[in-house]
Design an enzyme around this catalytic site. Structure first.
Site, PDB file in Angstrom:
ATOM      1  N   SER A 130       0.826  -1.203   0.000  1.00  0.00           N
ATOM      2  CA  SER A 130       0.000   0.000   0.000  1.00  0.00           C
ATOM      3  C   SER A 130       0.860   1.253   0.000  1.00  0.00           C
ATOM      4  O   SER A 130       1.948   1.276   0.584  1.00  0.00           O
ATOM      5  CB  SER A 130      -0.900  -0.001   1.236  1.00  0.00           C
ATOM      6  OG  SER A 130      -1.526   1.251   1.429  1.00  0.00           O
ATOM      7  N   TYR A 157      -2.848  -0.171   9.839  1.00  0.00           N
ATOM      8  CA  TYR A 157      -2.929  -0.751   8.499  1.00  0.00           C
ATOM      9  C   TYR A 157      -1.604  -0.581   7.760  1.00  0.00           C
ATOM     10  O   TYR A 157      -1.053  -1.534   7.196  1.00  0.00           O
ATOM     11  CB  TYR A 157      -4.065  -0.100   7.714  1.00  0.00           C
ATOM     12  CG  TYR A 157      -4.088  -0.480   6.257  1.00  0.00           C
ATOM     13  CD1 TYR A 157      -4.421  -1.773   5.866  1.00  0.00           C
ATOM     14  CD2 TYR A 157      -3.772   0.446   5.266  1.00  0.00           C
ATOM     15  CE1 TYR A 157      -4.424  -2.132   4.522  1.00  0.00           C
ATOM     16  CE2 TYR A 157      -3.785   0.105   3.928  1.00  0.00           C
ATOM     17  CZ  TYR A 157      -4.114  -1.188   3.566  1.00  0.00           C
ATOM     18  OH  TYR A 157      -4.106  -1.542   2.225  1.00  0.00           O
TER      19      TYR A 157
END
Length: 335
Positions: A130, A157
């Site tokens: 990501s 995350y």
């Protein structure tokens, strides 16, 4: 036909689109997904229905963090290539349910690594990372480059995704099988995720409800259309890293767009003005994302083709003519 490709998260947004592309070119695909309820299961089931029954495809309902399930799939089907996209997504949700990220992202990634290292003649693992690993950056300047240090994640995350990259680095060195980690920048388009801002905004705009514009509308994102993302994923899959290499690549549009511009584009596509409520930055959010895509372009010829206005128009058409016509139980409002 060559050995099938295992795609995890196959009922997810990107996973479903990657499966479609691979099937269209004649590949056999084993899809794995647990159909969890992070967002409405009906959407995942609808994506899966577009895949099931097609020649060369099998959907397995199971959890990527279950070593027995994954290793059995890899052995039974002679898997040599994996596209690992299953993960617990969402920055803000990581503040509410952190252990879901430990289970899906960390254990799930480790499970895939273990299955790959024991697979005979394994060729290539492509996995989703990501852009959040870069941490918070100001708007402007140059795009994020893969060789930058990623040592200051601002959400759990992001920390799990960076941890997955480091696990892959160790497995590449220890066991030699080729890996490519793709740092996804904001992906959007038809069949997307309801927890994403553009999707939630659409629901509220059409309902005449106010939308919450976080960061006072001063944030920017490198919005990347789903078809362009799939071009990059499949292009990287076809070009394995060297043995012992964990190759990291940005995959984005290289064109950050301000949040207010995105909202204006969405208003235009829907033909409805938004009622905006300005809000401060939320914990875990970053100010801007901006992909330097020179590495993936040099490797695969990757070149995003769909501008935001065209991509948002396609999404709006899908939402109004497909998604909005489903019969479904009420769902919680998206913040």
């Amino acid at each position: 036909m060559t050995n099938p490709i295992l795609v995890t998260g196959a009922a997810g947004f990107v996973g479903h689109a990657v499966c479609e592309r691979l099937l269209a070119r004649g590949e056999a695909v084993i899809g794995l997904d647990n159909f969890n309820s992070y967002y409405e299961v009906a959407l995942k089931q609808a994506r899966a229905a577009r895949l099931e029954g097609r020649a060369g495809f099998e959907m397995v309902r199971g959890d990527v963090s279950d070593p027995d399930t994954v290793s059995a799939l890899v052995r039974r089907h002679g898997i040599r290539r994996i596209v690992h996209l299953a993960a617990q997504a969402g920055v803000r949700y990581s503040l509410e349910n952190p252990f879901a990220y430990e289970q899906s992202n960390l254990k799930g990634h480790l499970t895939i690594l273990e299955a790959a290292r024991h697979a005979p003649d394994f060729e290539h693992l492509v996995y989703a990372s990501s852009s959040s690993v870069y941490g918070d950056r100001p708007i402007g300047g140059e795009g994020f480059r893969e060789d930058e240090p990623c040592t200051a994640p601002v959400s759990l995350y992001a920390a799990t995704k960076r941890s997955c990259e480091l696990m892959s680095q160790s497995y590449a060195k220890l066991y030699g099988f080729p890996q490519s980690g793709l740092r996804f920048f904001t992906v959007y388009g038809p069949w997307g995720r309801p927890d994403m801002a553009y999707f939630g905004f659409t629901r509220k705009i059409l309902a005449g409800e106010p939308i919450e514009v976080f960061g006072e509308g001063k944030m920017a994102r490198d919005f990347t259309y789903i078809d362009d993302i799939v071009d990059g994923v499949v292009g990287v899959l076809d070009r394995p890293a060297a043995r012992g290499e964990n190759r990291l690549l940005n995959i984005g549009d290289c064109n950050p767009v301000g949040l207010m511009e995105m909202i204006a584009t969405l208003e235009n596509a829907l033909g409805v003005p938004a009622i905006k409520q300005m809000r401060p930055m939320q914990p875990g959010d970053v100010t801007a994302t901006y992909a330097d895509i020179s590495a993936i372009a040099a490797l695969t010829g990757y070149s995003p083709k769909v501008p935001l206005a065209q991509g948002i128009a396609r999404f709006a058409d899908w939402y109004l003519n497909t998604y909005d016509r489903w019969e479904r139980p009420p769902v919680a409002a998206v913040a």
